[in-house]
Design a protein around this motif. Structure first.
Motif, mmCIF file in Angstrom:
data_model
loop_
_atom_site.group_PDB
_atom_site.id
_atom_site.type_symbol
_atom_site.label_atom_id
_atom_site.label_comp_id
_atom_site.label_asym_id
_atom_site.label_seq_id
_atom_site.Cartn_x
_atom_site.Cartn_y
_atom_site.Cartn_z
ATOM 1 N N UNK A 1 0.900 -1.023 0.084
ATOM 2 C CA UNK A 1 0.020 0.039 0.161
ATOM 3 C C UNK A 1 1.008 1.265 -0.064
ATOM 4 N N UNK A 2 0.680 2.145 -0.986
ATOM 5 C CA UNK A 2 1.414 3.360 -0.901
ATOM 6 C C UNK A 2 1.155 4.220 0.274
ATOM 7 N N UNK A 3 2.249 4.525 1.177
ATOM 8 C CA UNK A 3 2.044 5.100 2.511
ATOM 9 C C UNK A 3 1.664 6.509 2.268
ATOM 10 N N UNK A 4 1.801 7.104 1.279
ATOM 11 C CA UNK A 4 1.514 8.625 1.021
ATOM 12 C C UNK A 4 0.238 8.802 0.796
ATOM 13 N N UNK A 5 -0.327 8.036 -0.350
ATOM 14 C CA UNK A 5 -1.531 8.271 -0.961
ATOM 15 C C UNK A 5 -2.535 7.421 -0.338
ATOM 16 N N UNK A 6 -2.046 6.319 0.432
ATOM 17 C CA UNK A 6 -3.030 5.252 1.155
ATOM 18 C C UNK A 6 -3.666 4.454 -0.076
ATOM 19 N N UNK A 7 -3.251 4.122 -1.060
ATOM 20 C CA UNK A 7 -3.795 3.410 -2.114
ATOM 21 C C UNK A 7 -3.213 2.180 -2.405
ATOM 22 N N UNK A 8 -3.773 1.276 -3.033
ATOM 23 C CA UNK A 8 -3.051 -0.029 -3.489
ATOM 24 C C UNK A 8 -3.338 -0.077 -5.147
ATOM 25 N N UNK A 9 -2.344 -0.409 -5.671
ATOM 26 C CA UNK A 9 -2.184 -0.642 -7.105
ATOM 27 C C UNK A 9 -2.778 -1.998 -7.583
ATOM 28 N N UNK A 10 -3.636 -1.865 -8.493
ATOM 29 C CA UNK A 10 -4.453 -3.083 -9.150
ATOM 30 C C UNK A 10 -4.375 -3.030 -10.551
ATOM 31 N N UNK A 11 -4.028 -4.290 -11.271
ATOM 32 C CA UNK A 11 -3.885 -4.371 -12.426
ATOM 33 C C UNK A 11 -5.260 -4.885 -12.963
ATOM 34 N N UNK A 12 -5.961 -4.498 -14.210
ATOM 35 C CA UNK A 12 -7.102 -4.787 -14.701
ATOM 36 C C UNK A 12 -7.053 -5.226 -15.895
ATOM 37 N N UNK A 13 -7.480 -6.328 -16.305
ATOM 38 C CA UNK A 13 -7.464 -6.845 -17.675
ATOM 39 C C UNK A 13 -8.712 -6.513 -18.513
ATOM 40 N N UNK A 14 -8.600 -5.930 -19.675
ATOM 41 C CA UNK A 14 -9.975 -5.666 -20.262
ATOM 42 C C UNK A 14 -9.623 -6.120 -22.020
ATOM 43 N N UNK A 15 -10.777 -6.292 -22.397
ATOM 44 C CA UNK A 15 -10.820 -6.616 -23.944
ATOM 45 C C UNK A 15 -10.916 -5.177 -24.590
ATOM 46 N N UNK A 16 -10.167 -5.449 -25.666
ATOM 47 C CA UNK A 16 -10.045 -3.833 -26.557
ATOM 48 C C UNK A 16 -10.407 -4.356 -27.971
ATOM 49 N N UNK A 17 -11.536 -4.910 -28.300
ATOM 50 C CA UNK A 17 -11.540 -5.531 -29.613
ATOM 51 C C UNK A 17 -11.462 -4.176 -30.821
ATOM 52 N N UNK A 18 -12.284 -3.206 -30.539
ATOM 53 C CA UNK A 18 -12.196 -2.105 -31.619
ATOM 54 C C UNK A 18 -10.864 -1.178 -31.161
ATOM 55 N N UNK A 19 -10.160 -1.377 -30.395
ATOM 56 C CA UNK A 19 -8.867 -0.653 -30.317
ATOM 57 C C UNK A 19 -9.186 0.782 -29.925
ATOM 58 N N UNK A 20 -10.019 1.182 -28.898
ATOM 59 C CA UNK A 20 -10.574 2.490 -28.613
ATOM 60 C C UNK A 20 -9.689 2.612 -27.492
#
Length: 163
Positions: free
Chosen positions: A44-63
């Motif tokens: 957990x980032x001690x300054x921002x109090x956040x946790x980094x998460x990686x999300x996988x997304x489909x991007x078939x239209x390359x938007x």
């Protein structure tokens, strides 16, 4: 596509790999992408109090493009076919949550048990029934039994947004 987002520390205990995450990209304001958490970083980032998460997304239209700014909502729980009321109808008091149920020409203060909180509505687990009308505006100064005049009838509760 992989999206890295920083989520509040208090969400850490609810997240698991595979959880659904809704991504809204600023450059595409009318589109919402649904992905899933594929990695929860261990610190957990001690300054921002956040946790980094990686999300996988489909991007078939390359938007989606590298460098775009995005906002993420992790779905912690969901239920279908529940009674819900707009957030604007719910008041938190010292003894818990309550709403004002609309009767013929008066209102009744009704304690409610709240379940899942959505973006626009709360699930109501106890205290109301399908067909009950609740006051959503003009709540300031409202008291139990007060005579009121309703200017419009609220939509059917079964049409409320999901919690």
């Amino acid at each position: 596509v992989k999206v890295e987002v920083d989520l509040p520390e208090n969400a850490y205990g609810f997240m698991v790999s595979g959880s659904t995450c809704l991504i809204k990209v600023d450059a595409l304001p009318h589109d919402t992408c649904e992905g899933e958490i594929i990695r929860i970083h261990p610190t957990i980032n001690p300054v921002s109090r956040t946790v980094k998460v990686t999300v996988g997304l489909e991007n078939p239209e390359v938007k989606l493009r590298p460098g775009m700014t995005a906002r993420a909502n992790v779905i912690q729980a969901a239920r279908e076919d529940v009674l819900s009321v707009p957030k604007s109808a719910v008041i938190q008091g010292e003894e818990g949550y309550y709403v004002f149920r609309a009767l013929d020409d008066t209102v009744k203060r009704v304690p409610v048990e709240i379940g899942i909180e959505g973006d626009e509505a709360f699930e109501v687990r106890n205290g109301l029934s399908v067909g009950d009308r609740v006051v959503t505006r003009g709540l300031t100064g409202l008291r139990d039994g007060m005579a009121v005049k309703f200017s419009a009838i609220a939509p059917d509760p079964s049409e409320n947004p999901p919690a």
